[in-house]
Write a protein that holds these residues in place. Structure first.
Motif, short mmCIF file in Angstrom:
data_model
loop_
_atom_site.label_atom_id
_atom_site.label_comp_id
_atom_site.label_asym_id
_atom_site.label_seq_id
_atom_site.Cartn_x
_atom_site.Cartn_y
_atom_site.Cartn_z
N ILE A 170 -12.43 9.65 -4.85
CA ILE A 170 -12.28 10.80 -3.94
C ILE A 170 -12.36 10.40 -2.48
O ILE A 170 -12.02 11.20 -1.61
CB ILE A 170 -13.34 11.88 -4.25
N ALA A 171 -12.81 9.18 -2.19
CA ALA A 171 -13.03 8.80 -0.80
C ALA A 171 -12.04 7.76 -0.30
O ALA A 171 -12.20 7.24 0.81
CB ALA A 171 -14.46 8.26 -0.62
N SER A 172 -11.00 7.47 -1.09
CA SER A 172 -10.02 6.47 -0.67
C SER A 172 -8.62 7.00 -0.83
O SER A 172 -8.36 7.92 -1.63
CB SER A 172 -10.19 5.17 -1.49
N GLU A 173 -7.67 6.42 -0.09
CA GLU A 173 -6.28 6.82 -0.20
C GLU A 173 -5.71 6.40 -1.54
O GLU A 173 -4.90 7.13 -2.13
CB GLU A 173 -5.47 6.21 0.94
N THR A 174 -6.14 5.26 -2.05
CA THR A 174 -5.69 4.82 -3.37
C THR A 174 -6.09 5.81 -4.44
O THR A 174 -5.30 6.14 -5.34
CB THR A 174 -6.28 3.43 -3.69
N GLY A 175 -7.32 6.32 -4.35
CA GLY A 175 -7.78 7.32 -5.30
C GLY A 175 -6.97 8.60 -5.22
O GLY A 175 -6.63 9.21 -6.23
N LEU A 176 -6.64 9.03 -3.98
CA LEU A 176 -5.85 10.25 -3.80
C LEU A 176 -4.46 10.08 -4.41
O LEU A 176 -3.95 10.99 -5.09
CB LEU A 176 -5.74 10.58 -2.31
N GLN A 177 -3.84 8.94 -4.20
CA GLN A 177 -2.52 8.70 -4.75
C GLN A 177 -2.55 8.63 -6.27
O GLN A 177 -1.62 9.08 -6.95
CB GLN A 177 -1.94 7.43 -4.15
N ALA A 178 -3.65 8.09 -6.81
CA ALA A 178 -3.80 8.06 -8.28
C ALA A 178 -3.92 9.46 -8.84
O ALA A 178 -3.34 9.79 -9.89
CB ALA A 178 -5.02 7.22 -8.65
N LEU A 179 -4.65 10.33 -8.16
CA LEU A 179 -4.78 11.71 -8.61
C LEU A 179 -3.45 12.45 -8.50
O LEU A 179 -3.13 13.29 -9.36
CB LEU A 179 -5.85 12.42 -7.78
N ALA A 180 -2.65 12.16 -7.46
CA ALA A 180 -1.34 12.77 -7.32
C ALA A 180 -0.43 12.35 -8.47
O ALA A 180 0.32 13.18 -9.02
CB ALA A 180 -0.72 12.39 -5.98
#
Length: 283
Positions: free
Chosen positions: A23-33
């Motif tokens: 939840i605190a990284s751009e990589t995590g956000l892209q994975a959730l997308a």
């Protein structure tokens, strides 16, 4: 037992660190997308996703392709406080969208009154801004802005404003989330009619099933109008009346004679049409 305790503690720590990284990284956000895309059967698609789930979030293009409807948002910026969701509250400081395109087919069937308008969380949206909105290619709204709040009892919108063609509207309103969905709204409309300034004040009160609409002319024309709206009934307008005063035909057309006309009209649905009673006086 001590080794098992240490192992479980280590696992929970790694899980927490992994969740935080998600939840605190751009990589995590892209994975959730990417996960959202798969779970939706690729109906939901997002491109140029950046930021982090904790906020802020930027999305180049967001598309939803349903069975018949199409929704597309471009240049989306979301600034919110994601941890507030743990308290079932959505705190959004700003939601800015460059362009919204809606393609939603119309239906000849009467809409059904909802059983509830409640949301799963309370909402406080401090600033909504949409540069342009197109709906079924029937016209474009520009410079949309508003504040939205929902406390579990009522949805409230304030500081709403937008423009379309030569018309500008500002409004505010509220509606209860439970039946009979008591509502209260008012709006001011400025524009032009036949190159003359037009100003109207509109009020709507009642329930979602039966809305009492009142329009008062403030400039451009003199008069008022009332109507009873029943948007979920087969006939969406139960009755309407119009009262116009001090109408000078010469002011609207150079070749028309001067007069001070008074017009009254009462309309009601009848069979498949309308029954209208007109009266024009020249006192």
């Amino acid at each position: 037992m001590r080794r098992l305790t240490i192992a479980l503690a280590s696992f929970l720590l790694l899980l927490s660190l992994g969740s935080f990284a998600l939840i605190a990284s751009e990589t995590g956000l892209q994975a959730l997308a990417a996960l959202a895309k798969r779970l939706s059967g690729e109906r939901l698609q997002m491109s140029e996703v950046s930021g982090r789930l904790l906020g802020p979030i930027d999305i180049g293009t967001l598309r939803w392709h349903g069975e018949s409807e199409r929704i597309e948002l471009t240049q989306v910026h979301l600034d919110w406080h994601a941890p507030a969701l743990w308290q079932k509250h959505a705190q959004i400081d700003a939601l800015r969208i460059k362009h919204v395109r809606l393609e939603i087919p119309s239906s000849e069937q009467s809409s059904t009154l909802p059983s509830s308008l409640a949301l799963p969380v309370t909402v406080n949206l401090e600033k909504l801004q949409i540069s342009t909105l197109d709906y079924n290619d029937q016209g474009q709204l520009r410079d949309i802005s508003a504040r939205l709040r929902s406390d579990g009892q009522q949805h409230k919108i304030s500081e709403l404003s937008f423009s379309t063609a030569d018309i500008k509207l500002s409004a505010q309103g509220e509606i209860a989330v439970d039946a009979p969905f008591t509502l209260k709204t008012e709006a001011d409309i400025q524009g032009q009619i036949a190159e003359r300034a037009l100003s109207l004040h509109v009020q709507a009160n009642g329930t979602l099933a039966e809305i009492q609409l009142s329009v008062q002319a403030l400039a451009g024309i003199e008069g008022d109008a009332q109507a009873t709206l029943t948007p979920f009934a087969p006939q969406p307008v139960r009755e309407a009346s119009i009262r116009l005063r001090q109408i000078d035909p010469a002011a609207w057309h150079a070749s028309a004679p001067q007069a001070r006309l008074k017009l009254q009209a009462d309309l009601a649905p009848e069979n498949n049409g309308w029954l209208a009673r007109w009266r024009i006086d020249n006192p």
